[in-house]
Design an enzyme around this catalytic site. Structure first.
Site, PDB file in Angstrom:
ATOM      1  N   HIS A   1       5.863   1.596  13.625  1.00 26.20           N
ATOM      2  CA  HIS A   1       4.687   0.743  13.771  1.00 26.20           C
ATOM      3  C   HIS A   1       4.446   0.479  15.251  1.00 26.20           C
ATOM      4  O   HIS A   1       5.386   0.280  16.033  1.00 26.20           O
ATOM      5  CB  HIS A   1       4.890  -0.583  13.038  1.00 26.20           C
ATOM      6  CG  HIS A   1       4.904  -0.442  11.548  1.00 26.20           C
ATOM      7  ND1 HIS A   1       5.810  -1.082  10.751  1.00 26.20           N
ATOM      8  CD2 HIS A   1       4.100   0.295  10.723  1.00 26.20           C
ATOM      9  CE1 HIS A   1       5.567  -0.768   9.481  1.00 26.20           C
ATOM     10  NE2 HIS A   1       4.539   0.068   9.441  1.00 26.20           N
TER      11      HIS A   1
ATOM     12  N   THR B   1      -3.898   5.376   4.483  1.00 29.48           N
ATOM     13  CA  THR B   1      -2.559   4.915   4.120  1.00 29.48           C
ATOM     14  C   THR B   1      -1.582   6.081   4.141  1.00 29.48           C
ATOM     15  O   THR B   1      -0.464   5.977   4.661  1.00 29.48           O
ATOM     16  CB  THR B   1      -2.567   4.239   2.748  1.00 29.48           C
ATOM     17  OG1 THR B   1      -3.389   3.070   2.805  1.00 29.48           O
ATOM     18  CG2 THR B   1      -1.162   3.830   2.316  1.00 29.48           C
TER      19      THR B   1
ATOM     20  N   GLU C   1       1.736   6.585   6.467  1.00 25.14           N
ATOM     21  CA  GLU C   1       3.072   6.791   5.903  1.00 25.14           C
ATOM     22  C   GLU C   1       3.653   8.151   6.287  1.00 25.14           C
ATOM     23  O   GLU C   1       4.863   8.267   6.539  1.00 25.14           O
ATOM     24  CB  GLU C   1       3.044   6.617   4.387  1.00 25.14           C
ATOM     25  CG  GLU C   1       2.582   5.246   3.906  1.00 25.14           C
ATOM     26  CD  GLU C   1       3.399   4.085   4.442  1.00 25.14           C
ATOM     27  OE1 GLU C   1       4.536   4.306   4.938  1.00 25.14           O
ATOM     28  OE2 GLU C   1       2.916   2.944   4.400  1.00 25.14           O
TER      29      GLU C   1
ATOM     30  N   HIS D   1       5.260   7.845   9.552  1.00 24.05           N
ATOM     31  CA  HIS D   1       6.647   7.384   9.464  1.00 24.05           C
ATOM     32  C   HIS D   1       7.583   8.533   9.078  1.00 24.05           C
ATOM     33  O   HIS D   1       8.679   8.661   9.634  1.00 24.05           O
ATOM     34  CB  HIS D   1       6.769   6.284   8.417  1.00 24.05           C
ATOM     35  CG  HIS D   1       6.223   4.957   8.822  1.00 24.05           C
ATOM     36  ND1 HIS D   1       6.493   4.371  10.038  1.00 24.05           N
ATOM     37  CD2 HIS D   1       5.440   4.071   8.138  1.00 24.05           C
ATOM     38  CE1 HIS D   1       5.900   3.188  10.089  1.00 24.05           C
ATOM     39  NE2 HIS D   1       5.257   2.985   8.956  1.00 24.05           N
TER      40      HIS D   1
ATOM     41  N   LEU E   1       0.825  -1.205   0.000  1.00 26.87           N
ATOM     42  CA  LEU E   1       0.000   0.000   0.000  1.00 26.87           C
ATOM     43  C   LEU E   1       0.859   1.254   0.000  1.00 26.87           C
ATOM     44  O   LEU E   1       0.419   2.304  -0.470  1.00 26.87           O
ATOM     45  CB  LEU E   1      -0.918   0.017   1.223  1.00 26.87           C
ATOM     46  CG  LEU E   1      -2.056  -0.988   1.250  1.00 26.87           C
ATOM     47  CD1 LEU E   1      -2.872  -0.808   2.520  1.00 26.87           C
ATOM     48  CD2 LEU E   1      -2.946  -0.845   0.037  1.00 26.87           C
ATOM     49  N   GLY E   2       2.064   1.169   0.549  1.00 28.97           N
ATOM     50  CA  GLY E   2       2.913   2.340   0.582  1.00 28.97           C
ATOM     51  C   GLY E   2       4.171   2.107   1.378  1.00 28.97           C
ATOM     52  O   GLY E   2       4.398   1.032   1.935  1.00 28.97           O
TER      53      GLY E   2
END
Length: 315
Positions: free
Chosen positions: A230, A217, A221, A224, A180-181
């Site tokens: 996570h 999504t 991201e 991050h 997804l990414g």
């Protein structure tokens, strides 16, 4: 061989969340010696903020200009401006705790749900000082990009990054390997700094496909990109990993789909996993919050490696 989930020549939309950020992180540790030193400095600052040894200098809301690089082979992959606008709207709702579904956070964790004080807008000026929509469009011969950063280079069928100290670069494309990414943590090379999102998991309209059709999504991201890990600590399904955030319970691996509360693992009862956190792997409809501790890491990031984005009020 990697699972590209192909039907003919077109990969099928993934059925569960998969993010390659940690794969990128490990690759950079192996191939860029300066990255390890930069990451150590980033984490030392984050730990100091978490311990209270340093206090956030950032005040108010940080405005981040965004450039969306649409890289498409054909047809619907060349997503429309409305789909892009819908994603910017989701980012602004989620990072400001203005998302309507934040009311679904379990009562025990409602006091932890936090406004990250970050807003996003499509860039209005390009790197040369000329007006821009904040969107680039590049047709490619690549059927599906892996997580090797090739989409970030014109010479490899993608589009070169804009200066990473002035823009959040977002590449939207067809990804392979069921992804997804993925994102690059702070401290990496400027030429590859930013996030990459599968076009069918971007925004809330156009090609956005359930269960990844609510723009989360990109929220995950960009988390991050702001140095959030996570939530389960990337130790597989064990209980020894950490996201280095004190107010997120330890949990035994990622959660998928739409779990029922409570979901207990790693002896974290009675409340169990904070699976509704944006940094877990649940479906878009099941994730609702960042915590106060995560926002402390965001503060450390904007005071440190991303301090070129000043806190200058709402976008």
């Amino acid at each position: 061989m990697p699972d590209t989930q192909t039907t003919g020549s077109a990969p099928r939309p993934p059925g569960r969340r998969l993010c390659a950020t940690m794969d990128v992180h490990r690759r950079l540790l192996d191939t860029h010696p300066a990255y390890a030193a930069a990451r150590a400095a980033v984490e030392n600052r984050a730990f100091a903020y978490e311990r209270g040894a340093e206090r956030a200098a950032r005040t108010g809301v940080t405005c981040v200009p965004v450039v969306v690089h649409v890289v498409y082979q054909a047809g619907a992959q060349n997503i429309g401006n409305a789909q892009i606008a819908s994603q910017i709207n989701v980012l602004n709702q989620d990072f400001r705790k203005r998302n309507a579904d934040v009311v679904q956070v379990p009562a025990v964790w409602k006091p932890l749900a936090a406004d990250a004080r970050v807003e996003f807008r499509l860039a209005s000026v390009d790197p040369t000082g000329q007006p821009t929509t904040g969107i680039t469009r590049t047709q490619t011969q690549v059927t599906a990009f892996p997580a090797d950063d090739s989409v970030k280079f014109t010479a490899q069928g993608g589009h070169d990054a804009w200066p990473a100290d002035r823009y959040l670069n977002v590449w939207v494309c067809q990804l392979g390997d069921s992804l997804l990414g993925y994102a690059q943590f702070p401290g990496g090379p400027a030429a590859t700094d930013g996030v990459v999102i599968l076009h069918s998991a971007f925004g809330t309209s156009g090609t956005a496909t359930p269960p990844f059709h609510l723009g989360r999504t990109a929220t995950h991201e960009v988390g991050h990109w702001l140095n959030l890990f996570h939530i389960w600590g990337d130790d597989g399904t064990g209980c020894s990993g950490s996201d280095f955030v004190a107010d997120t319970p330890n949990q035994g691996g990622p959660n998928f789909g739409e779990p029922a509360f409570p979901h207990v693992s790693c002896g974290n009862g009675p409340n169990g996993d904070m699976f509704m956190n944006y940094m877990d792997y649940v479906d878009d409809a099941a994730m609702f919050l960042f915590t106060q501790g995560q926002v402390t890491r965001v503060d450390a990031t904007f005071d440190g490696p991303r301090s070129s984005f000043p806190a200058a009020g709402p976008c």
